[in-house]
Structure formats: structure tokens, C-alpha cells
Scaffold this motif. Structure first.
Motif, PDB file in Angstrom:
ATOM      1  N   ARG A   1      79.730 -41.835 -57.853  1.00  0.00           N
ATOM      2  CA  ARG A   1      79.373 -43.252 -57.813  1.00  0.00           C
ATOM      3  C   ARG A   1      78.700 -43.699 -59.100  1.00  0.00           C
ATOM      4  O   ARG A   1      78.736 -44.871 -59.456  1.00  0.00           O
ATOM      5  N   ARG A   2      78.095 -42.758 -59.824  1.00  0.00           N
ATOM      6  CA  ARG A   2      77.514 -43.111 -61.120  1.00  0.00           C
ATOM      7  C   ARG A   2      78.614 -43.452 -62.121  1.00  0.00           C
ATOM      8  O   ARG A   2      78.447 -44.300 -62.989  1.00  0.00           O
TER       9      ARG A   2
ATOM     10  N   ASN B   1      81.874 -44.323 -61.261  1.00  0.00           N
ATOM     11  CA  ASN B   1      82.787 -45.353 -60.767  1.00  0.00           C
ATOM     12  C   ASN B   1      82.226 -45.986 -59.497  1.00  0.00           C
ATOM     13  O   ASN B   1      82.337 -45.401 -58.418  1.00  0.00           O
ATOM     14  N   PRO B   2      81.650 -47.173 -59.583  1.00  0.00           N
ATOM     15  CA  PRO B   2      81.094 -47.826 -58.397  1.00  0.00           C
ATOM     16  C   PRO B   2      82.130 -48.116 -57.320  1.00  0.00           C
ATOM     17  O   PRO B   2      81.768 -48.327 -56.154  1.00  0.00           O
TER      18      PRO B   2
ATOM     19  N   LYS C   1      84.126 -44.109 -50.157  1.00  0.00           N
ATOM     20  CA  LYS C   1      83.093 -43.282 -49.545  1.00  0.00           C
ATOM     21  C   LYS C   1      83.638 -41.916 -49.139  1.00  0.00           C
ATOM     22  O   LYS C   1      82.976 -40.892 -49.317  1.00  0.00           O
TER      23      LYS C   1
ATOM     24  N   ARG D   1      83.864 -39.666 -52.187  1.00  0.00           N
ATOM     25  CA  ARG D   1      82.525 -39.279 -52.638  1.00  0.00           C
ATOM     26  C   ARG D   1      81.928 -38.231 -51.711  1.00  0.00           C
ATOM     27  O   ARG D   1      81.366 -37.235 -52.163  1.00  0.00           O
TER      28      ARG D   1
ATOM     29  N   ARG E   1      88.351 -42.287 -65.261  1.00  0.00           N
ATOM     30  CA  ARG E   1      87.135 -41.977 -64.503  1.00  0.00           C
ATOM     31  C   ARG E   1      87.248 -40.689 -63.686  1.00  0.00           C
ATOM     32  O   ARG E   1      86.483 -40.453 -62.765  1.00  0.00           O
TER      33      ARG E   1
ATOM     34  N   ARG F   1      82.285 -55.967 -66.261  1.00  0.00           N
ATOM     35  CA  ARG F   1      82.320 -54.700 -65.531  1.00  0.00           C
ATOM     36  C   ARG F   1      83.265 -54.795 -64.345  1.00  0.00           C
ATOM     37  O   ARG F   1      84.052 -53.884 -64.086  1.00  0.00           O
TER      38      ARG F   1
ATOM     39  N   ASP G   1      86.589 -52.614 -63.584  1.00  0.00           N
ATOM     40  CA  ASP G   1      86.816 -51.890 -62.334  1.00  0.00           C
ATOM     41  C   ASP G   1      88.179 -52.227 -61.758  1.00  0.00           C
ATOM     42  O   ASP G   1      88.917 -51.350 -61.285  1.00  0.00           O
TER      43      ASP G   1
END
Length: 276
Positions: free
Chosen positions: A122-123, A125-126, A130, A133, A173, A217, A221
Motif C-alpha cells: 500500500r505504500r 500503490n494506494p 485488499k 495486500r 509498481r 497522483r 494511479d
């Protein structure tokens, strides 16, 4: 600590994506680590790199591990499991079995084994989903347990905020860029206890004077999702093998001073997505 034979096995991280070399191939943290080791000791170092992009843990074990042991290394880096996390299905127990088997057999042969966890995605690629991750963090937790069990040296990137700085990562990413691979090599050297290498590898990068505003940003994304995540997802759903036609760039032990960064057998498309 000195080494005479270093073998690196694994997936694209070991192969060196996306750290291009002047000859059209890939350098990567493993090549950089080999040169660090060779430059820090009087004894000569031979080095082999069997890493191939796209392999899951079972494939790393089946296609690379025995060949690596046959070279009788005294240092072996093993990276596997991230591609399992990226698959449609994820069986952590199966990944654990393969990783633990490689680590335990290598340690039983008195080989120094070195590996690493992934940073919190998550740092980087926001937009990371879930489920992915959670899979990566579970993989990290498993690796900590098994590394402790078998005496494997582990660079725990999840514990270092700098490792998740997007400026260390390629635009997909998923892979480190040249700066990221250089930092990674220094971190691995620090974990090995090589003289002159400490945790300065994890020092924060200097703040850029060109901070992007939120709108930029978000646009970045969305571009990532369209240009990288979408095509990758389609390939996975269709069962397309990312490493098809790619062979190991350094399949036999060679003196480190003879590293020439030969290109992979598959043409490199710098504009497209290269899988992990």
C-alpha cells in the motif's frame, strides 16, 4: 564472512527486472550484490543467476533448486512466493511447503541462505486491492517464521518505510527500478554483515521539489490501472505464462569480473509490462 560461490534463484526480482543494463538485458540486485561481495574480499567469487520471471514457488523449486545445489554454493539467495500471491488462487500452505523445503535442505548442506520480505504494497500503490495486500503480508509473516526456524538471513523490507517509497519502483509498481535494485543490494549486503554496509541503505530519499498534487497522483494511479494492472490481470485469467521463452541469464558459475549483462532470450519491451 567470505564466499567463493554465490547462486541466486527465484523469479523476476532475482532476474533483475526493471534494472536495465547497457547491453539491453537486466542487472538487478543479485548482480549488484555479487559485485559488492567480490569487491569486499580478497578471495575470488564465482556467481550464477538462474532467476526467471513469472515463476511460482513450486516452479522455482522444481526447475532451479537442484541445479543450484549441484553448484555447491556457500551463499544461496532464494526468492519465491510473490507470483503465487498474484495468481487467481493462492495456497499459502503449498508455498510454505516449497519455501521451507528449499531453505531447510540448503541449510542442512551448511549453505548461507538469504532472502527478503516485500514492503507493504500500500505504500507503493494506494490502489492495491485488499485481497492482494493481505496475501503479501501473510507471505511475509510466513517467511519470518520459517527463516527463524531454519536460520535463514532475512531482510525484512516490510519493516522499512523507505522500501515502499514509490520512487524506488518501476512504473508497473511490481518491480524495483535501478535505484531500488541498488538499495536492495546494499540492504542484502548489510544483512550478510559485509564490512562497510549498514542500514544507511534504508535512509529516506531526499524530498523532491516536484511534489505532485492530488489530481496528478490520481491520474497516475488511473494510468497504472489501465496500462499495467489491466493487461496483467487479463494474462493471468487466460493462463498466459509470463516467462515463456526466457532462459536464465547466467546459468553457470562464472567469475564476477566476467559479468557482461547478457540480454534475456526474450526481446525486452521497455514500454510494456514485465511480470514479476
Amino acid at each position: 564472512m567470505t564466499f567463493s560461490r554465490y547462486v541466486a534463484i527465484g523469479d523476476s526480482a532475482t532476474e533483475g527486472l526493471e534494472d536495465p543494463d547497457p547491453r539491453g538485458g537486466y542487472r538487478g540486485w543479485a548482480d549488484r550484490l555479487a559485485m559488492i561481495i567480490a569487491g569486499s574480499q580478497a578471495e575470488p567469487l564465482s556467481y550464477a543467476n538462474l532467476g526467471i520471471r513469472g515463476l511460482v514457488a513450486a516452479e522455482v523449486r522444481a526447475t532451479q533448486f537442484d541445479a543450484a545445489l549441484a553448484m555447491e554454493p556457500d551463499l544461496l539467495t532464494i526468492t519465491a512466493g510473490v507470483n503465487d500471491c498474484l495468481g487467481v488462487l493462492f495456497d499459502l500452505d503449498a508455498v510454505t511447503e516449497h519455501v521451507a523445503a528449499m531453505w531447510s535442505e540448503a541449510r542442512d548442506a551448511d549453505i548461507t541462505v538469504l532472502s527478503f520480505t516485500m514492503p507493504d504494497p500500500r505504500r507503493i500503490n494506494p490502489l492495491i486491492v485488499k485481497r492482494l495486500r493481505d496475501r503479501l503480508l501473510r507471505l511475509n509473516a510466513m517467511m519470518r517464521v520459517e527463516a527463524e526456524r531454519y536460520g535463514v538471513l532475512l531482510l525484512d523490507l516490510e519493516q522499512y518505510p523507505t522500501a515502499g517509497d514509490p520512487r524506488l519502483w518501476f512504473e508497473d509498481r511490481l518491480h524495483g527500478n535501478a535505484v531500488g535494485h541498488e538499495r536492495m543490494a546494499r540492504g542484502m549486503a548489510c544483512t550478510l554483515g559485509i564490512d562497510g554496509y549498514d542500514e544507511s541503505w534504508a535512509d529516506p530519499l531526499e524530498e523532491s521539489e516536484e511534489h505532485r498534487i492530488l489530481r496528478d497522483r490520481v491520474q497516475g494511479d488511473l494510468m497504472w490501472a489501465r496500462q499495467h494492472f489491466g493487461p496483467w490481470l487479463v494474462k493471468n485469467l487466460r493462463g498466459i505464462r509470463h516467462g515463456e521463452g526466457v532462459t536464465a541469464k547466467r546459468p553457470t558459475l562464472q567469475p564476477v569480473e566476467q559479468i557482461e549483462y547478457a540480454a534475456s532470450t526474450e526481446p525486452v519491451d521497455r514500454t510494456g509490462h514485465e511480470p514479476t
